[in-house]
Design a protein around this motif. Structure first.
Motif, short mmCIF file in Angstrom:
data_model
loop_
_atom_site.label_atom_id
_atom_site.label_comp_id
_atom_site.label_asym_id
_atom_site.label_seq_id
_atom_site.Cartn_x
_atom_site.Cartn_y
_atom_site.Cartn_z
N LYS A 176 0.82 -1.20 0.00
CA LYS A 176 0.00 0.00 0.00
C LYS A 176 0.86 1.26 0.00
N SER A 177 1.98 1.21 0.72
CA SER A 177 2.88 2.37 0.76
C SER A 177 3.45 2.67 -0.62
N PHE A 178 3.83 1.60 -1.33
CA PHE A 178 4.38 1.79 -2.68
C PHE A 178 3.32 2.36 -3.61
N ILE A 179 2.12 1.81 -3.54
CA ILE A 179 1.04 2.28 -4.43
C ILE A 179 0.74 3.76 -4.16
N LEU A 180 0.66 4.13 -2.89
CA LEU A 180 0.39 5.53 -2.53
C LEU A 180 1.50 6.45 -3.04
N SER A 181 2.75 6.03 -2.86
CA SER A 181 3.88 6.84 -3.33
C SER A 181 3.88 6.93 -4.85
N TYR A 182 3.52 5.85 -5.51
CA TYR A 182 3.47 5.80 -6.98
C TYR A 182 2.43 6.78 -7.51
N VAL A 183 1.26 6.78 -6.90
CA VAL A 183 0.18 7.68 -7.32
C VAL A 183 0.57 9.14 -7.04
N ALA A 184 1.21 9.39 -5.90
CA ALA A 184 1.64 10.75 -5.57
C ALA A 184 2.64 11.27 -6.60
N ARG A 185 3.42 10.37 -7.15
CA ARG A 185 4.43 10.78 -8.13
C ARG A 185 3.88 10.88 -9.55
N PHE A 186 2.98 9.97 -9.92
CA PHE A 186 2.54 9.90 -11.31
C PHE A 186 1.05 10.12 -11.54
N SER A 187 0.27 10.28 -10.48
CA SER A 187 -1.18 10.48 -10.54
C SER A 187 -1.91 9.14 -10.68
N GLU A 188 -3.21 9.18 -10.43
CA GLU A 188 -4.02 7.96 -10.49
C GLU A 188 -4.10 7.39 -11.90
N LYS A 189 -3.85 8.20 -12.91
CA LYS A 189 -3.89 7.71 -14.29
C LYS A 189 -2.85 6.62 -14.53
N ALA A 190 -1.75 6.68 -13.77
CA ALA A 190 -0.67 5.72 -13.96
C ALA A 190 -0.96 4.38 -13.31
N LEU A 191 -2.07 4.28 -12.55
CA LEU A 191 -2.42 3.02 -11.89
C LEU A 191 -2.60 1.88 -12.89
N SER A 192 -2.93 2.20 -14.12
CA SER A 192 -3.14 1.17 -15.14
C SER A 192 -1.87 0.39 -15.43
N ASN A 193 -0.72 0.93 -15.02
CA ASN A 193 0.55 0.26 -15.25
C ASN A 193 0.99 -0.60 -14.07
N LEU A 194 0.18 -0.60 -13.00
CA LEU A 194 0.47 -1.45 -11.85
C LEU A 194 -0.42 -2.69 -11.89
N ILE A 195 0.18 -3.84 -11.74
CA ILE A 195 -0.56 -5.09 -11.61
C ILE A 195 -0.48 -5.47 -10.14
N LEU A 196 -1.60 -5.36 -9.44
CA LEU A 196 -1.63 -5.56 -8.00
C LEU A 196 -2.05 -6.99 -7.68
N VAL A 197 -1.24 -7.67 -6.91
CA VAL A 197 -1.48 -9.08 -6.60
C VAL A 197 -1.74 -9.25 -5.12
N THR A 198 -2.82 -9.93 -4.79
CA THR A 198 -3.14 -10.30 -3.41
C THR A 198 -3.38 -11.80 -3.36
N SER A 199 -3.59 -12.31 -2.16
CA SER A 199 -3.77 -13.76 -2.02
C SER A 199 -5.04 -14.26 -2.69
N ASP A 200 -6.08 -13.40 -2.72
CA ASP A 200 -7.38 -13.86 -3.23
C ASP A 200 -8.00 -12.96 -4.29
N GLY A 201 -7.27 -11.96 -4.75
CA GLY A 201 -7.79 -11.10 -5.82
C GLY A 201 -8.88 -10.14 -5.39
N ARG A 202 -8.94 -9.81 -4.12
CA ARG A 202 -9.98 -8.90 -3.62
C ARG A 202 -9.67 -7.45 -3.98
N ASP A 203 -10.70 -6.60 -3.95
CA ASP A 203 -10.50 -5.16 -4.11
C ASP A 203 -9.89 -4.60 -2.84
#
Length: 293
Positions: free
Chosen positions: A19-46
């Motif tokens: 979560k810290s990385f995602i927040l820092s990433y968005v702060a640097r590149f904006s929410e538009k850049a989220l499409s370049n992150l593939i987020l993996v969790t144990s069960d694929g939840r939101d």
């Protein structure tokens, strides 16, 4: 190629570092850049992250082999030591070994060359401190070193904007005391030493490494400062105007527990990549404003 055009797969996306990385990433590149992150969790939840307005979709760990074209893998998925009692040794080991095998095999098959591993200072534990967690973290490092040339960060203690409320963190315990206007009472009869890194700083450093490209294999103790718990408590107490009470038998000349790394290489690495390192006071202040505390 700029970092926001690179496809980054991050495991453990719902965890503290993720979560810290995602927040820092968005702060640097904006929410538009989220499409370049593939987020993996144990069960694929939101998942949701304070400071990000949209709900984040993730994929299940078991489905990552369906993802191709990944430029960078950040491996941060792992059950923490405190989960051993909850899951039992056998299940705890099986779950973590599955994570290690799944992600390292993904890296090998897809020939990912930029890999960052969030490891632990526990790898260096010896003697009575050696436990299942530290042995598995060592296995994790070994597995990735066999299939790629990772940049490995060994974390001891952590701080940051999203510091969670956890029973094993002295910092979060002290902050929670302050928010409840309760004095901090230390039980230790001597000095307890700990090393810390800001997950915000570590995230910025990894982003800068990705941006520059061409990472080399390194194993670095990820800590910007080491401190005794009494001094840490004193810094928290100043923010909340509370008191710190030592054990009546406290002996400051005696070190009763030490879990620290060498911060020289990490500090040098941050300086090389133009990453600002906050002071102790700044780090404690930032952590004290965490929405989870």
């Amino acid at each position: 190629m700029m970092i926001f055009s690179k496809k980054i797969l991050i495991t453990g996306a719902s965890g503290w570092f993720g979560k810290s990385f995602i927040l820092s990433y968005v702060a640097r590149f904006s929410e538009k850049a989220l499409s370049n992150l593939i987020l993996v969790t144990s069960d694929g939840r939101d998942i949701s992250i304070p400071g990000i307005d949209v709900a984040l979709k993730t994929i299940s760990l078991k489905c990552i082999n369906n993802i191709d074209g990944v430029d960078v893998v950040i491996q941060a998925a792992f059950l923490t030591r405190d989960k051993i009692s909850e899951y039992g040794d056998q299940n705890y080991k099986a779950i973590n070994l599955n994570i290690i095998d799944t992600v390292s095999n993904y890296v090998r098959i897809n020939r990912v060359t930029s890999v960052f591993l969030i490891s632990s200072g526990a790898v260096n534990d010896s003697g009575n401190k050696k436990d299942l967690y530290s042995e598995l973290k060592k296995s994790e490092e070994d597995a990735f070193l066999k299939v790629c040339n990772p940049l490995i960060f060994r974390v001891y203690g952590a701080t940051g904007k999203l510091t969670p409320k956890v029973s094993w963190s002295a910092l979060s315990e002290f902050i929670c005391k302050g928010k409840c206007d309760e004095d901090i009472s230390l039980k230790s009869k001597g000095r307890v030493l700990r090393s810390y890194v800001s997950f915000d700083v570590l995230s910025e450093l990894i982003m800068e490494c990705i941006s520059r490209g061409g990472i080399e294999t390194k194993i670095i103790d990820a800590c910007s400062f080491s401190i005794d718990i009494f001094t840490l408590a004193t810094n928290v107490a100043k923010i909340f105007d509370i008191k710190v009470e030592k054990n009546k038998d406290y002996d400051e000349t005696c070190i009763v527990d030490s879990y620290i790394g060498s911060n020289k290489e990490f500090i040098s690495f941050c300086e090389e990549h133009n990453i600002y390192l906050p002071t102790l006071e700044e780090l404690v202040s930032i952590a004290s404003k965490s929405p989870f505390l």
